[in-house]
Motif scaffolding. Structure first.
Motif, PDB file in Angstrom:
ATOM      1  N   THR A  91       5.391  -2.656   4.339  1.00  0.00           N
ATOM      2  CA  THR A  91       4.692  -1.376   4.374  1.00  0.00           C
ATOM      3  C   THR A  91       4.766  -0.717   2.999  1.00  0.00           C
ATOM      4  O   THR A  91       5.493  -1.165   2.112  1.00  0.00           O
ATOM      5  CB  THR A  91       5.320  -0.438   5.412  1.00  0.00           C
ATOM      6  N   VAL A  92       4.021   0.362   2.849  1.00  0.00           N
ATOM      7  CA  VAL A  92       4.080   1.131   1.611  1.00  0.00           C
ATOM      8  C   VAL A  92       5.510   1.589   1.347  1.00  0.00           C
ATOM      9  O   VAL A  92       6.027   1.471   0.231  1.00  0.00           O
ATOM     10  CB  VAL A  92       3.127   2.352   1.688  1.00  0.00           C
ATOM     11  N   ARG A  93       6.160   2.097   2.381  1.00  0.00           N
ATOM     12  CA  ARG A  93       7.550   2.554   2.226  1.00  0.00           C
ATOM     13  C   ARG A  93       8.454   1.409   1.765  1.00  0.00           C
ATOM     14  O   ARG A  93       9.276   1.575   0.855  1.00  0.00           O
ATOM     15  CB  ARG A  93       8.063   3.124   3.552  1.00  0.00           C
ATOM     16  N   GLU A  94       8.290   0.251   2.355  1.00  0.00           N
ATOM     17  CA  GLU A  94       9.139  -0.889   2.008  1.00  0.00           C
ATOM     18  C   GLU A  94       8.845  -1.387   0.596  1.00  0.00           C
ATOM     19  O   GLU A  94       9.768  -1.772  -0.139  1.00  0.00           O
ATOM     20  CB  GLU A  94       8.935  -2.012   3.034  1.00  0.00           C
ATOM     21  N   ALA A 125       1.131  10.193   4.039  1.00  0.00           N
ATOM     22  CA  ALA A 125       0.522   9.777   5.305  1.00  0.00           C
ATOM     23  C   ALA A 125       0.307   8.271   5.389  1.00  0.00           C
ATOM     24  O   ALA A 125      -0.058   7.756   6.455  1.00  0.00           O
ATOM     25  CB  ALA A 125      -0.816  10.501   5.494  1.00  0.00           C
ATOM     26  N   LEU A 126       0.541   7.560   4.297  1.00  0.00           N
ATOM     27  CA  LEU A 126       0.271   6.117   4.256  1.00  0.00           C
ATOM     28  C   LEU A 126       1.538   5.277   4.223  1.00  0.00           C
ATOM     29  O   LEU A 126       1.457   4.050   4.100  1.00  0.00           O
ATOM     30  CB  LEU A 126      -0.578   5.790   3.025  1.00  0.00           C
ATOM     31  N   LYS A 130       0.351  -1.124   5.673  1.00  0.00           N
ATOM     32  CA  LYS A 130       0.513  -2.283   4.792  1.00  0.00           C
ATOM     33  C   LYS A 130      -0.635  -2.311   3.768  1.00  0.00           C
ATOM     34  O   LYS A 130      -1.683  -1.691   3.990  1.00  0.00           O
ATOM     35  CB  LYS A 130       0.563  -3.568   5.614  1.00  0.00           C
ATOM     36  N   PRO A 131      -0.446  -3.009   2.657  1.00  0.00           N
ATOM     37  CA  PRO A 131      -1.450  -2.996   1.587  1.00  0.00           C
ATOM     38  C   PRO A 131      -2.866  -3.334   2.034  1.00  0.00           C
ATOM     39  O   PRO A 131      -3.829  -2.784   1.501  1.00  0.00           O
ATOM     40  CB  PRO A 131      -0.909  -4.040   0.605  1.00  0.00           C
ATOM     41  N   MET A 144       2.292   2.528  -8.661  1.00  0.00           N
ATOM     42  CA  MET A 144       2.871   3.564  -9.502  1.00  0.00           C
ATOM     43  C   MET A 144       4.091   4.196  -8.831  1.00  0.00           C
ATOM     44  O   MET A 144       5.098   4.464  -9.486  1.00  0.00           O
ATOM     45  CB  MET A 144       1.817   4.625  -9.800  1.00  0.00           C
ATOM     46  N   GLY A 145       3.987   4.423  -7.517  1.00  0.00           N
ATOM     47  CA  GLY A 145       5.123   4.996  -6.791  1.00  0.00           C
ATOM     48  C   GLY A 145       6.344   4.099  -6.831  1.00  0.00           C
ATOM     49  O   GLY A 145       7.477   4.571  -6.973  1.00  0.00           O
ATOM     50  N   ARG A 146       6.122   2.796  -6.734  1.00  0.00           N
ATOM     51  CA  ARG A 146       7.224   1.837  -6.808  1.00  0.00           C
ATOM     52  C   ARG A 146       7.924   1.926  -8.164  1.00  0.00           C
ATOM     53  O   ARG A 146       9.147   1.757  -8.265  1.00  0.00           O
ATOM     54  CB  ARG A 146       6.672   0.425  -6.591  1.00  0.00           C
ATOM     55  N   ALA A 147       7.129   2.200  -9.209  1.00  0.00           N
ATOM     56  CA  ALA A 147       7.721   2.358 -10.539  1.00  0.00           C
ATOM     57  C   ALA A 147       8.469   3.687 -10.658  1.00  0.00           C
ATOM     58  O   ALA A 147       9.554   3.769 -11.233  1.00  0.00           O
ATOM     59  CB  ALA A 147       6.638   2.266 -11.601  1.00  0.00           C
ATOM     60  N   ILE A 148       7.885   4.754 -10.101  1.00  0.00           N
ATOM     61  CA  ILE A 148       8.467   6.091 -10.235  1.00  0.00           C
ATOM     62  C   ILE A 148       9.837   6.187  -9.589  1.00  0.00           C
ATOM     63  O   ILE A 148      10.761   6.805 -10.135  1.00  0.00           O
ATOM     64  CB  ILE A 148       7.521   7.140  -9.619  1.00  0.00           C
ATOM     65  N   VAL A 149      10.011   5.589  -8.410  1.00  0.00           N
ATOM     66  CA  VAL A 149      11.276   5.747  -7.681  1.00  0.00           C
ATOM     67  C   VAL A 149      12.452   5.152  -8.439  1.00  0.00           C
ATOM     68  O   VAL A 149      13.605   5.541  -8.208  1.00  0.00           O
ATOM     69  CB  VAL A 149      11.204   5.113  -6.267  1.00  0.00           C
TER      70      VAL A 149
END
Length: 352
Positions: A91-94, A125-126, A130-131, A144-149
């Protein structure tokens, strides 16, 4: 945030140099665009900074630390690729939390970091999707979010918007720049798109044939290009280049017509390349300007690009003038005194 310093960096894959003597300092918190055509070495330079390639020579420092022999995972940099590179089964979260789990951070800390990044990027909300259920723009925001965290020392972007359509590219340019402003993070952005470089960067590094051609603010490179390459790469429509000859009275003559006078201390008869931005030119009557002929007219909505013939040479003019124009019409061209840029034929070096 980090400073990134490259000193005499080179790279050769065996078929000739890809990068030659690169000297560059990227300041803390700065957004720098590495801009140039395909094959100029910009992506190779980014990969050298990331540690995905080893330099053939020279040194790379991050925050004063020599990192030539430091593994990519130990450089504390986050890279955003053109291809998103998301795990399709997660998922996006994962996807966003994967690197933090690899570090064995507490779950509460991971959740907090992911949700904060998701809120910044409009992904809240997403998070459980999944992608495959996301659009291209949403997938790029997840990357980008994966990089930011990870809260890295610097962000490295390798043409991240190339796969998006024009509207999405415009939206993502805004979002990346806004994100940079909020995070204050050092960012290095590779692009062949001069619009991206002009609108996003604090400074542009213009690269061609493995060498830096010029470094400066977008406006500085636009107004004061060091050579023909930089002058021609920036601008839409691109700069006009005309073959001109210096007359005894200091006039620049093109196809037998005097376009403008040049304050050059060069002997009469000297040939130069005359550079003229389309938006700096104006139309008038043939009697009041240099006689030219309309070749083609391209409406743009905000104005028109008018293709003109001056003898055997061609040039473009951008105008908001709404007078009727058709191919074959005789018109006059006006060149303001401060408009021309002059370059040395052959070398392309700026001489005026």
């Amino acid at each position: 945030m980090a400073t990134i310093t490259l000193s005499n960096v080179s790279k050769d894959y065996g078929g000739g140099p890809v990068l030659r003597g690169i000297d560059l300092e990227i300041r803390e918190g700065e957004f720098v665009a590495l801009m140039g055509p395909s094959g100029c070495g910009k992506s190779t330079l980014l990969r050298l900074i990331a540690g995905l390639e080893e330099p053939g020579g020279g040194q790379i420092h991050i925050d004063g630390r020599l990192v030539n022999d430091v593994a990519p995972k130990d450089r504390d940099l986050a890279m955003v690729f053109q291809s998103y590179a998301l795990y399709p089964h997660m998922t996006v979260r994962e996807n966003m939390s994967f690197a933090l789990k690899q570090r064995r951070l507490p779950q509460t800390e991971i959740t907090k970091a992911v949700e904060a990044a998701a809120a910044k990027l409009g992904l809240t909300a997403l998070l459980e999707r999944k992608p495959k259920a996301l659009s291209g723009g949403q997938r790029q925001r997840v990357a980008m979010g994966r990089a930011i965290v990870r809260d890295p020392k610097a962000f490295l972007f390798d043409e991240p918007l190339s796969n998006l359509d024009a509207r999405l590219r415009e939206q993502m340019r805004y979002e990346i720049r806004k994100l940079h402003r909020e995070l204050g993070a050092t960012s290095v952005y590779v692009t062949h798109d001069q619009v991206e470089a002009m609108t996003m960067a604090d400074r542009i590094v213009a690269l061609n044939d493995g060498a830096i051609q010029q470094v400066g603010s977008p406006q500085d490179l636009y107004d004061n290009p060091a050579n023909l390459f930089v002058a021609g790469f920036l601008g839409s429509p691109p700069m006009n280049f005309l073959d001109a000859t210096l007359a005894p009275d200091g006039a620049l003559v093109v196809e037998g017509q005097t376009l403008v006078r040049a304050p050059l201390s060069l002997p009469p008869g000297t040939t130069v390349t005359l550079g003229l931005r389309p938006e700096h030119l104006a139309l008038t009557t043939p009697a009041d300007g240099v006689p030219v002929r309309v070749d083609m007219v391209e409406p743009t909505g905000t104005g028109r690009v008018v293709h003109l013939a001056l003898g055997a040479q061609r040039l473009k003019l951008f105008t908001m003038d709404t007078r009727p124009l058709a191919p074959g019409d005789a018109v006059g061209l006006m060149v303001p005194p401060g408009a021309p840029l002059l370059f040395q034929p052959g070398t392309g070096t700026r001489i005026g």
